[in-house]
Design an enzyme around this catalytic site. Structure first.
Site, PDB file in Angstrom:
ATOM      1  N   HIS A 191      46.827  47.612  11.356  1.00  0.00           N
ATOM      2  CA  HIS A 191      48.474  47.592  11.603  1.00  0.00           C
ATOM      3  C   HIS A 191      48.672  49.016  11.706  1.00  0.00           C
ATOM      4  CE1 HIS A 191      52.090  46.198  12.763  1.00  0.00           C
ATOM      5  NE2 HIS A 191      52.689  47.192  12.019  1.00  0.00           N
TER       6      HIS A 191
ATOM      7  N   LYS B 107      30.325  57.466  36.923  1.00  0.00           N
ATOM      8  CA  LYS B 107      31.617  56.838  37.188  1.00  0.00           C
ATOM      9  C   LYS B 107      32.620  56.904  36.080  1.00  0.00           C
ATOM     10  CE  LYS B 107      31.488  52.590  36.366  1.00  0.00           C
ATOM     11  NZ  LYS B 107      31.003  51.188  36.426  1.00  0.00           N
TER      12      LYS B 107
ATOM     13  N   TYR C 149      33.898  44.328  41.167  1.00  0.00           N
ATOM     14  CA  TYR C 149      33.993  45.395  40.018  1.00  0.00           C
ATOM     15  C   TYR C 149      33.845  46.962  40.429  1.00  0.00           C
ATOM     16  CZ  TYR C 149      29.223  46.453  38.704  1.00  0.00           C
ATOM     17  OH  TYR C 149      27.866  46.725  38.791  1.00  0.00           O
TER      18      TYR C 149
ATOM     19  N   CYS D   9      26.975  54.021  35.827  1.00  0.00           N
ATOM     20  CA  CYS D   9      27.898  54.103  34.910  1.00  0.00           C
ATOM     21  C   CYS D   9      28.145  55.270  34.239  1.00  0.00           C
ATOM     22  CB  CYS D   9      27.119  53.218  33.591  1.00  0.00           C
ATOM     23  SG  CYS D   9      26.063  51.897  34.045  1.00  0.00           S
TER      24      CYS D   9
ATOM     25  N   CYS E  65      22.363  53.660  36.945  1.00  0.00           N
ATOM     26  CA  CYS E  65      23.302  53.962  35.661  1.00  0.00           C
ATOM     27  C   CYS E  65      23.447  55.312  35.560  1.00  0.00           C
ATOM     28  CB  CYS E  65      22.785  53.077  34.608  1.00  0.00           C
ATOM     29  SG  CYS E  65      23.995  53.429  33.155  1.00  0.00           S
TER      30      CYS E  65
ATOM     31  N   GLU F 281      36.971  49.531  40.765  1.00  0.00           N
ATOM     32  CA  GLU F 281      36.922  50.819  39.686  1.00  0.00           C
ATOM     33  C   GLU F 281      36.814  51.924  40.475  1.00  0.00           C
ATOM     34  OE1 GLU F 281      33.847  49.137  36.352  1.00  0.00           O
ATOM     35  OE2 GLU F 281      33.050  50.224  38.100  1.00  0.00           O
TER      36      GLU F 281
ATOM     37  N   GLU G 162      44.745  44.120  16.552  1.00  0.00           N
ATOM     38  CA  GLU G 162      44.873  43.331  15.694  1.00  0.00           C
ATOM     39  C   GLU G 162      45.623  42.003  16.323  1.00  0.00           C
ATOM     40  OE1 GLU G 162      48.694  44.001  13.220  1.00  0.00           O
ATOM     41  OE2 GLU G 162      49.302  45.535  14.622  1.00  0.00           O
TER      42      GLU G 162
END
Length: 449
Positions: free
Chosen positions: A438, A50, A176, A47, A42, A180, A443
């Site tokens: 909003h 990256k 993934y 992680c 990681c 990525e 939302e």
């Protein structure tokens, strides 16, 4: 019998370090071994570096989009060496933090490759250490497929050490990691070709997510070869030549420098000496029960080497649950339901809970799906047709929300909050009763009808 340590951890990645520190907090004498840099995949090859490169890849789009808001045109170019150096400097800084964390916890660090010589004995070079309990947290490593010339391909770990930016890159794999890196390099200005065996990327994710990301990647300029396979790689004077098969035909694709193999990872069990223990494997991974026990009662394993759910926060949670149970007198185990995850592609995606296919398989016709697809306000003045997709999967019998999925800007940040609701068993009525913020994309999760 007297042992050198109450607990010895093999592997100082995120899971191993979290476990060692938690056990030490309970008063255990703990040692840990690592032959590489602290922090594991990681921090060093996954992680963290990256995600920093993901940020770097977004700037060209921001420069372009700013013109719609009245900013003058920006002429900018990437200095690859500056970026890579900055990324690796941050990794080095984090290594130092991990070292201080171990020092402060009084966990003894051994630099070197650790392997079993007996079920309670670990060898690190010429030194042998005994421990009452041993935890295996060695993580995974990139898998290199058996393809002619694969030695000319780099794996995902290597991308952070490239001295020069590739002008043209071929990526093998639609998981993934491959997706990525395809988006990162494309955003940084590299011409990217991605080769996948199936018709869609990201097998295992919700089909709407797969479709939306795939189309977004194509729209951003990534060339996707579907239903294809890489036959061979040949080194040339100008880079590499990649033979790609599709049906009964084949063609050759040229890349200027490298071909990135991103076809998954496997548990990193090489030279671990497991044959000197009673530890058993299942499909190439260490077999464990819900409390991280292996087949040998005093040996435990967690994280990617068990090939359960290969995510850093999962390994950390597994490790802390183990330490709480074994050393803290607080019996608990990791639960794997409703674990959120994200894919840092362009567009970004995040998900928690069941996919639509999984929900229909488990709940049948009682499933109701809510979808919302729209152009976020940000892109109206920017003049871009970028879309956001949001999706809720609900069991109509109980009104319980079984899955939440999103493709679009800030998906990971938004789904992290939604994951809390799913973990608590929220219903669609709970979502409906929540007042939206909003104007925001988020939302939509509480206004879908």
């Amino acid at each position: 019998m007297s042992y050198d340590f109450d607990l010895f951890v093999i592997g100082a990645g995120s899971g191993g370090i979290a476990t060692a520190r938690r056990a030490a907090e309970y008063g255990a004498k703990v040692g840990i071994a690592e032959y590489d840099r602290l922090g594991g995949t990681c921090v060093n090859r996954g992680c963290v570096p990256k995600k920093l490169m993901v940020y770097a890849a977004h700037f060209p789009h921001v420069f372009e989009e700013a013109k719609g808001y009245g900013w003058s045109e920006v002429k900018s170019s990437l200095n690859w060496d500056t970026m890579i150096t900055a990324v690796n400097d941050e990794v080095t800084r984090l290594n130092g933090i991990y070292q201080r964390m171990l020092d402060n916890s009084k966990v003894e660090l051994f630099h070197g490759h650790a392997s079993f010589v007996a079920s309670h004995t670990i060898a690190i070079g010429e030194q042998q250490i005994t421990a009452d309990k041993i935890l295996i947290a060695v993580g995974g490593k990139p898998h290199r497929p058996n393809i002619l010339g694969i030695e000319h391909a780099i794996v995902s770990d290597d991308i952070f050490n490239l001295k020069e930016q590739p002008k043209k890159l071929v990526i093998l794999g639609g998981g993934y990691i491959g997706c990525e890196f395809a988006c990162i390099l494309n955003g940084l200005g590299t011409e990217v070709i991605q080769i996948i065996r199936g018709d869609k990327i990201l097998r295992g994710f919700d089909d709407d997510i797969r479709t939306e990301i795939q189309q977004g990647m194509i729209n951003h300029g990534i060339q996707l070869y579907t239903d294809a396979q890489l036959i061979a790689i040949e080194k040339t004077d100008n880079g590499v030549a990649i033979s790609v098969g599709k049906g009964d035909t084949a063609e050759t694709v040229y890349a200027d420098a490298v071909s990135l193999a991103a076809v998954g990872r496997k548990p990193n069990l090489h030279n671990l000496g497991l044959e000197n223990t009673g530890v058993k494997l299942h499909d190439g991974a260490i077999a464990v029960d819900q409390y991280s026990h292996t087949a040998e009662n005093h040996i435990f394993a967690l994280g990617d080497c068990t090939n359960n759910i290969n995510l850093t926060p999962v390994a950390i949670n597994e490790g802390r649950a183990f330490a709480d149970t074994v050393f803290g007198g607080k019996s608990r185990f990791m639960t794997y339901e409703n674990i959120p995850t994200a894919v840092f592609t362009s567009p970004e995606a995040a998900t928690v809970g069941l996919t639509e296919a999984e929900a229909r398989e488990q709940y049948g016709d009682s499933i109701k799906v809510y979808r919302s697809k729209f152009r976020p306000m940000y892109y109206t003045l920017a003049g871009k047709d970028e879309k956001t997709l949001m999706k809720l999967i609900v069991d109509e019998k109980t009104d319980k929300v079984l899955g939440a999925h999103m493709v679009g800007d800030h998906a990971a940040e938004i789904i992290q909050g939604v994951a809390i609701a799913l973990k608590m068993g929220a219903t669609k009525a709970n979502f409906d009763a929540t007042v939206g913020i909003h104007p925001s994309s988020a939302e939509e999760f509480v206004t879908m009808r």
